[in-house]
Design a protein around this motif. Structure first.
Motif, PDB file in Angstrom:
ATOM      1  N   SER A 153      56.642  -1.257 -94.626  1.00 12.35           N
ATOM      2  CA  SER A 153      57.689  -0.494 -95.293  1.00 12.35           C
ATOM      3  C   SER A 153      58.577   0.259 -94.292  1.00 12.35           C
ATOM      4  O   SER A 153      59.524   0.933 -94.689  1.00 12.35           O
ATOM      5  CB  SER A 153      57.066   0.504 -96.265  1.00 12.35           C
ATOM      6  OG  SER A 153      56.243   1.404 -95.561  1.00 12.35           O
ATOM      7  N   ASN A 154      58.281   0.144 -93.016  1.00 14.97           N
ATOM      8  CA  ASN A 154      59.124   0.785 -91.993  1.00 14.97           C
ATOM      9  C   ASN A 154      60.141  -0.167 -91.385  1.00 14.97           C
ATOM     10  O   ASN A 154      60.871   0.228 -90.471  1.00 14.97           O
ATOM     11  CB  ASN A 154      58.257   1.372 -90.878  1.00 14.97           C
ATOM     12  CG  ASN A 154      57.512   2.610 -91.333  1.00 14.97           C
ATOM     13  OD1 ASN A 154      57.879   3.215 -92.334  1.00 14.97           O
ATOM     14  ND2 ASN A 154      56.473   2.971 -90.625  1.00 14.97           N
ATOM     15  N   ASP A 166      61.585   4.248 -89.368  1.00 13.42           N
ATOM     16  CA  ASP A 166      60.772   5.468 -89.444  1.00 13.42           C
ATOM     17  C   ASP A 166      60.730   6.230 -88.119  1.00 13.42           C
ATOM     18  O   ASP A 166      59.788   6.088 -87.345  1.00 13.42           O
ATOM     19  CB  ASP A 166      59.361   5.051 -89.878  1.00 13.42           C
ATOM     20  CG  ASP A 166      58.544   6.208 -90.420  1.00 13.42           C
ATOM     21  OD1 ASP A 166      58.918   7.368 -90.188  1.00 13.42           O
ATOM     22  OD2 ASP A 166      57.523   5.944 -91.062  1.00 13.42           O
TER      23      ASP A 166
HETATM   24 MG   LIG Z   1      57.378   5.038 -93.290  1.00 12.88          MG
END
Ligand SMILES: [Mg+2]
Ligand SMILES: Nc1ncnc2c1ncn2[C@@H]1O[C@H](COP(=O)(O)OP(=O)(O)OP(=O)(O)O)[C@@H](O)[C@H]1O
Length: 296
Positions: A153-154, A166
Motif C-alpha cells: 500500500s506504499n 510513505d
Molecule cells: Mg503506508
C-alpha cells in the motif's frame, strides 16, 4: 509535475480536523488511510486533489524543522537509490505555546493504481513484474542506515513507473544505528501508560526489519495476509529466494504476520481506551483520529 501547496484549503482542512477531534465525528473528512501513525486525508481544490498526511503535533518549531529536514533528506536518498518518491511538500500552522501542526502534502495519485489494489485486480504477469521491480528497489536502497517500509500500500504504479508514497516517518539511522526520527514524538499517539514501555522494548524490533532487504521482503509478504493476498505468497517467496542471502519460508511469514497483527491490535485497543478516558473522564479532546476498524 511540480505543485504548490494550497495554503487556504489546508487551513480549512485543519479546521475540519480540529472539529473532528473535538467531536470524534470524522464524516466531514475524506480519509485515504489511517496508517499506524499518520492520518491521510484527501483534499479537493480548484488546482486539483491532494493527499494530506497529518503528523503528530510538534511541541516546538525546532522539532518541526528538524523533521522537515529529515523528510527532505530521506526523499533525496531514496531517489539516489533508484526509488522514485511522490513529490512531497510540508505545510504547517503554528499553535499556541510554540507548538505546530504539520502535514506532508502530495498530489493525490489515482487510487486504483495503488499496488495493494493492483495485486487484486491486475493479472499474474503484472504481479510477477511488480514484485521483480520491487525487489530491484529494495536491493538498491536498503542498508543498515537507510530503511524502507515496502508494504504494497506504499507503492503506486503510474504510467509504468513505481512511485513510493510513505515518507512521513523517514527511516534513517546514524552511524551507531539509532533512529534519526523523533521516535518519542511519533509515539505520542500511544497511551501515556504504554509509551515508555513500548519505547524501550519495542522500538528496536519495530524498526529493525526496515533496514535489511530480507526484513523488508518478509514484512511485505507478511502484510499480504492483511490484504487477503496469501495466495501470492508461495510464488513471491520463490522469486525472492533467488536474491536473498537466507531463503524465506511460508511458515515464518505467517508467524511473523500473526505477531505483527497482535501487536498493532493491542495498540489500537489501548488507544481506544485512552480516547475514552480523555473524553468521558478528563473532558478533553483526544488528539488523534482512530481507524473505524482494521480487519486482520
Ligand atoms: Mg503506508
Ligand atoms: N499521494 C497519494 N495519492 C493517493 N493516495 C495516497 C497518497 N499517499 C497516500 N495515499 C493513500 O493513503 C495510504 C496511507 O499513506 P502512507 O502510506 O503515506 O501513510 P501511512 O501508511 O499512514 O504512514 P505510516 O504508517 O508511516 O503512519 C496509502 O496506502 C494510500 O492508500
Amino acid at each position: 509535475m511540480t505543485f504548490s501547496v494550497p495554503s487556504d484549503a489546508m487551513d480549512t482542512l485543519e479546521d475540519q480536523v480540529t472539529q473532528a477531534l473535538r467531536t470524534t465525528d470524522d464524516r466531514a473528512l475524506t480519509i485515504l488511510g489511517y496508517g499506524e501513525v499518520t492520518l491521510v486525508l484527501r483534499l479537493e481544490t480548484g488546482a486539483g486533489a491532494f493527499a494530506c498526511k497529518r503528523l503528530p503535533v510538534f511541541p516546538s518549531r525546532e522539532r518541526l524543522d528538524r523533521h522537515s529536514a529529515l523528510v527532505d533528506d530521506y526523499v533525496t536518498r531514496l531517489d539516489k537509490g533508484g526509488v522514485s518518491v511522490a513529490e512531497t511538500r510540508m505545510w504547517h500552522r503554528s499553535l499556541r505555546g510554540g507548538r505546530a501542526v504539520a502535514y506532508c502534502v502530495q498530489k493525490a495519485l489515482p487510487e486504483e493504481r495503488l499496488c495493494s489494489r493492483l495485486l487484486h485486480t491486475a493479472g499474474d504477469a503484472w504481479c510477477e513484474g511488480f514484485f521483480e521491480r520491487f525487489l530491484d528497489r529494495v536491493e538498491s536502497t536498503v542498508t543498515p542506515r537507510l530503511g524502507l517500509d515496502g508494504q504494497a500500500s506504499n507503492w503506486i504504479d503510474v504510467d509504468g513507473e513505481l512511485v513510493y508514497l510513505d515518507v512521513t516517518t523517514p527511516l534513517m539511522r546514524d552511524e551507531r544505528e539509532r533512529e534519526l526520527l523523533d521516535v518519542p514524538l511519533f509515539f505520542t499517539s500511544l497511551p501515556w501508560l504504554m509509551r515508555d514501555v513500548v519505547r524501550l522494548a519495542m522500538t528496536k524490533s519495530i524498526f529493525d526489519k526496515f533496514y535489511s532487504p530480507r526484513g523488508v521482503v518478509l514484512d511485505f509478504l507478511g502484510n499480504l495476509h492483511k490484504e487477503r493476498l496469501e495466495r501470492l505468497v508461495p510464488r513471491f517467496v520463490e522469486q525472492a529466494d533467488a536474491r536473498l542471502d537466507r531463503p524465506l519460508d511460508t511458515e515464518e511469514i505467517s508467524a511473523y504476520y500473526r505477531d505483527d497483527a497482535r501487536m498493532w491490535e493491542l495498540i489500537q485497543r489501548l488507544r481506544r481506551a485512552d480516547r475514552f478516558v480523555h473524553h468521558k473522564i478528563l473532558h478533553r479532546p483526544y488528539p488523534f483520529l482512530l481507524p473505524r476498524r482494521v480487519t486482520r
